[in-house]
Scaffold this active site. Structure first.
Site, short mmCIF file in Angstrom:
data_model
loop_
_atom_site.label_atom_id
_atom_site.label_comp_id
_atom_site.label_asym_id
_atom_site.label_seq_id
_atom_site.Cartn_x
_atom_site.Cartn_y
_atom_site.Cartn_z
N GLU A 13 10.02 -9.91 -5.55
CA GLU A 13 9.21 -11.01 -4.98
C GLU A 13 7.92 -11.17 -5.81
O GLU A 13 7.55 -12.28 -6.19
CB GLU A 13 8.89 -10.71 -3.51
CG GLU A 13 8.18 -11.87 -2.81
CD GLU A 13 7.86 -11.59 -1.34
OE1 GLU A 13 8.19 -10.49 -0.84
OE2 GLU A 13 7.27 -12.48 -0.70
N HIS A 48 1.73 -7.11 3.99
CA HIS A 48 2.94 -7.83 3.61
C HIS A 48 4.16 -6.89 3.64
O HIS A 48 5.24 -7.25 4.12
CB HIS A 48 2.74 -8.43 2.22
CG HIS A 48 3.97 -9.05 1.63
ND1 HIS A 48 4.71 -8.43 0.65
CD2 HIS A 48 4.60 -10.22 1.91
CE1 HIS A 48 5.74 -9.19 0.33
NE2 HIS A 48 5.70 -10.28 1.07
N GLU A 68 5.18 -6.32 7.15
CA GLU A 68 5.92 -7.50 7.64
C GLU A 68 7.40 -7.37 7.28
O GLU A 68 8.28 -7.58 8.11
CB GLU A 68 5.32 -8.76 7.00
CG GLU A 68 6.05 -10.06 7.29
CD GLU A 68 6.23 -10.92 6.05
OE1 GLU A 68 7.39 -11.14 5.66
OE2 GLU A 68 5.21 -11.36 5.47
N HIS A 69 7.69 -6.99 6.03
CA HIS A 69 9.09 -6.83 5.61
C HIS A 69 9.79 -5.71 6.41
O HIS A 69 10.92 -5.90 6.88
CB HIS A 69 9.16 -6.46 4.12
CG HIS A 69 9.19 -7.64 3.20
ND1 HIS A 69 10.24 -7.89 2.36
CD2 HIS A 69 8.29 -8.62 2.98
CE1 HIS A 69 9.99 -8.99 1.66
NE2 HIS A 69 8.81 -9.45 2.01
#
Lengths: 432, 426
Positions: free
Chosen positions: A146, A71, A74-75
């Site tokens: 997040e 994740h 991905e960022h």
């Protein structure tokens, strides 16, 4: 330039076609023509998700990487030497996004015009990483917020709690985004080693859907995408041995909720990673859970009439990395009585739920649902990609549904809903 | 726009009983999407009006309970049948929807759409009646469920914070009311009185029916006329658009909860509606301010200051409101508030870079074109335009958007007044 021969898949009932090819780099590319649509949609996906935290690196070495790195990667991939990729898409008017699941990371955009500029941008930013210390630091702060946002979401906390109860070792028990502590360990070097292994063209798939010329598309992708370096050895993912028993039978957390939320889960181990057998198992599970707990079932009717469940019950089944779980959840004001009734109901109501009438009607519903979804470009792109990663072609799903037999379902449900392999997790209203 | 517009999105018909029918015939869909809006004022009966669709979904004369309804839907290849209540400015609408496969894609299926339309009619106009009233059991259960749903607003802190900001900002105005109703009103609702309310509502509210799919509009008109042909009273006239409200000193409201992440919501008033001269400038303004990831809020609150995962703005176009929101750490309140407000100020002072202007215009034009493929959104948007006396015209909207200047955007921003700051924190 010479292109590999296109393979054509088609479905006469749906009146849809998909063309696909594997480029010399190993990248698989698929295209679904949709004449008349304004929207053109592309998603570029890799078989890399949160459960892939132990694997053989690109030099053949064994690696264990921090939780949440897929994740995080991905960022950070959005940071390119020319600026943030989202800003670059915006300059072309396109909307774009990305997501990470347990097993997959996907980058996508939707655009009505400037399609080729956008597709070039998608390919370029996914294929040319530029990990920098300061950008990694900046992203860490954003991802922390997040994660904290998820921690305040009762539905998410309930789901995570259940998976942590069912599984003791398997990385499915870890949050997809990791934790504030684990993402603190991520740096440019760990990101690069994950990238080198999982973002190799042979581990990826590009799906494009819309009103486009297929020859032009395949030529564009073949020209624009990279060749891919030679890697040492095969990619091997390692998952720890997981016991067939559930880790914990119960768990609960207090939060600001109006009514108790609960999820009842069942655990399976030793599940195949791909293939038709896996897809059939998923279909049978979804069909069976809906027959037992859906609003047309006698069990639901009974629970509803006795006011044990507020509104509906939802259910779901997921398979990943050799394990699987089935879930049924809802809101109740009788948290003590409810789980027992639900478990008893499975035992006593299974037979009638699977009657021939019920089974045939439910199959009909599944076929209708499947056809309806082909109105959505997003469903086509993501559905094909997800099934392709399981070595299955989405068009064949309709035949698979048609071929399901009641006897198969009965056998499967008896094994899936084994009372010895269940766990319950609840979110209860705060007591103050 | 000419009278006979070839590119019109919907073919329009007026049916008996004050019902309008709008049909979008297209080759894109494998399903047929139907929506019926039943429109009324957001007046003091708002809780009963939100409860009615919930009771209706429990059963009809022919299919008297949820199990029978669901089984029948399964036999129609799993068509979905939904009911919900929405708020459009100071109006409230019940929305009933049907989504059914087009039988052209199902060998052997017959008259599916006709059966679906008939099912929708039954749902709205032929409820289960016991002793001249709604089933007492159904009403009791749905009252409980409605109360739980209203209490559950708090489960989602993002939505809850927006709801609270609206209640504070519009205290004393009908818009303060939530479309789902009020907890205080639920207890007093009785099955008999609810049936009287329903009879009046269903016979005298203006109706708008939409159908999208690979269909023949004339045939749809005939089927809809047959399905919905019954006596209705003279439709009630609706209240006018909300009047402008003066903004005084900024209201500040803080509430404490046990949360990991605080929510900051800012409420503003602009009073600009579809059809107004400044409407397109307002849409562009919001795109520059916080509609997307290239927008000022995302760039400054998230990307530059690393304060939040989400930071955005959106426009309410019938009451004339604008909101900004972000999820932050409690201690960053002052900084996030200051940065957020500074973005709107910057726009009103004309600080819009070429990149921001260009990206925002392209983004909004792109969204506008792609709306042609998104039928539920197309219907919702057209419904709102019709309430404002116009109709959705995507090509016309694009032309007007392309003519908006930076000065017009700055001028629109300068009319926006900060009304309320709401902060939910730990």
């Amino acid at each position: 330039m010479t292109l590999p021969e296109l393979e054509k898949l088609s479905n006469l009932t749906l009146k849809e076609e998909v063309y696909r090819a594997t480029l010399p780099s190993g990248l698989e590319v698929s295209f679904c023509p949709k004449p008349g649509f304004q929207k053109r949609y592309a998603c570029y996906s890799t078989r890399f998700g949160s459960i892939d935290n132990e694997f053989t690196g690109s030099g053949g070495e064994s690696l264990r990487v921090p939780d949440g790195i897929a994740h995080f990667l991905e960022h950070t991939l959005f940071e390119t030497p020319k600026g943030n990729a989202s800003d670059l898409f915006a300059l072309n008017g396109a909307s774009n996004n990305a997501s990470t699941s347990f097993t997959q990371t996907t980058y996508l955009f939707a655009a009505s015009d400037r399609f080729w500029d956008n597709l070039g941008l998608l390919i370029d930013f996914v294929e040319n990483p530029c990990f920098q210390d300061d950008k990694v630091e900046k992203e860490r702060g954003i991802i922390e917020q997040e994660i904290k946002g998820y921690d305040d979401s009762p539905g998410w906390v309930n789901y995570r709690g259940l998976l942590g109860n069912l599984f003791s070792e398997h990385p499915v028990r870890i949050d997809i985004a990791g934790t504030v502590e684990t993402i603190a360990e991520i740096d440019t070097a760990t990101l690069q080693s994950c990238y080198d292994r999982f973002y190799h063209p042979s581990n990826m798939h590009l799906f494009v859907v819309g009103d486009l010329d297929r020859q032009e598309l395949f030529e564009f992708v073949a020209e624009r995408s990279r060749a891919g370096e030679t890697l040492e050895g095969e990619l091997e993912r390692k998952y720890p041995a997981e016991s067939a028993e559930v880790f914990k039978a119960e768990g609960e957390v207090e939060m600001d909720v109006a009514a108790t939320k609960f999820i009842l889960g069942f655990k399976e181990t030793g599940i195949p990673l791909a293939g038709e057998e896996l897809v059939r198992r998923e279909l049978l599970s979804d069909l069976g859970l809906d027959l037992l707990f859906g609003s047309s079932s006698d069990l639901f009717r009974e629970l509803y009439e006795k006011q044990l469940v507020h509104d509906g019950l939802w259910s779901g089944y997921d398979t990943l990395g050799g394990v699987a779980y089935a879930m049924v959840g809802g809101d109740t004001s009788s948290p003590d009585e409810f789980p027992g009734r639900l478990l008893d109901g499975i035992e006593s109501r299974l037979g009638e739920a699977l009657s021939r009438d019920n089974f045939e009607r439910k199959k009909r519903q599944f076929i209708g649902d499947f056809v309806r979804r082909f109105s959505s470009l997003e469903f086509i792109a993501h559905g094909f990609t997800t099934y392709l990663f399981r070595d299955f072609d989405l068009f064949s799903l309709i035949d698979l549904i048609n071929g399901l037999e009641r006897e198969m379902l009965e056998e499967h449900l008896h094994s899936l809903l084994d009372p010895d392999r269940h766990s319950i997790f609840k979110i209860i209203p705060r007591s103050n | 726009m000419t009278e006979n517009n070839q590119s019109a999105l919907f073919e329009r018909f007026e049916l008996d009983g004050s019902m309008s029918l709008s049909v979008n015939s297209n080759r894109k869909l494998k399903n047929i999407i139907v929506k019926m809006f039943v429109l009324a004022d957001l007046d003091e009966s708002y809780t009963s009006r939100s409860l009615v669709p919930m009771v209706l979904r429990r059963g009809t004369t022919r299919l008297p309970d949820m199990q029978a309804l669901r089984r029948y839907r399964e036999s129609l290849y799993g068509c979905t049948l939904g009911s919900s209540t929405i708020k459009v400015g100071e109006w409230q609408a019940a929305v009933f929807s049907l989504d059914i496969v087009n039988e052209a894609f199902l060998p052997g299926a017959e008259s599916l759409f006709e059966k679906g339309l008939e099912l929708l009619r039954e749902l709205i106009f032929d409820p289960l009646v016991e002793d001249g009233a709604f089933s007492a059991d159904y009403v009791a259960r749905e009252k409980d469920l409605l109360a739980t749903n209203i209490r559950s607003h708090i489960d989602n802190k993002d939505e809850y914070a927006v709801l609270r900001c609206t209640e504070e900002m519009c205290a004393g105005e009908p818009y303060r009311r939530h479309e789902m109703g009020s907890l205080d009103e639920i207890d007093g609702i009785e099955p008999g009185a609810l049936m009287d309310f329903y009879r009046d509502w269903s016979s005298s509210s203006p109706l708008a029916l939409y159908v999208c799919g690979d269909v023949d509009p004339e045939q749809v008109r005939e089927m809809a006329a047959a399905a919905f042909s019954f006596e209705r009273s003279e439709p009630k006239s609706l209240s006018a658009l909300p009047a402008a409200v003066e903004v005084g000193q900024v209201r500040e409201v803080r509430e404490q909860f046990e949360v990991n992440q605080a929510k900051l919501v800012l409420g503003f008033r602009h009073g600009i509606c579809p059809g107004d001269d400044a409407y397109e400038a307002l849409l562009l303004l919001n795109t520059i301010l916080g509609g997307f990831s290239h927008s000022k809020l995302f760039q400054n609150v998230r990307e530059k200051a690393s304060l939040a995962y989400s930071a955005r703005s959106w426009v309410e176009r019938t009451k004339g409101l604008l909101y900004m929101s972000c999820g932050i750490a409690t201690e960053n309140y002052e900084q996030a508030l200051e940065i957020s407000l500074a973005q709107l100020d910057a726009i009103s002072e004309g600080e819009i870079s070429d990149g921001e202007f260009d990206a925002s215009l392209k983004t909004i034009l792109n969204q506008n074109r792609m709306l042609e493929d998104n039928f539920p959104a197309l219907v919702a948007s057209d419904f709102i335009w019709r309430l404002h006396g116009g109709e959705l015209d995507l090509a016309g909207l694009r032309e007007r958007l392309e003519r908006v200047s930076r000065d017009e955007i700055a001028a629109a921003a300068a009319t926006i007044r900060h009304d309320t700051t709401y902060f939910l924190h730990s």
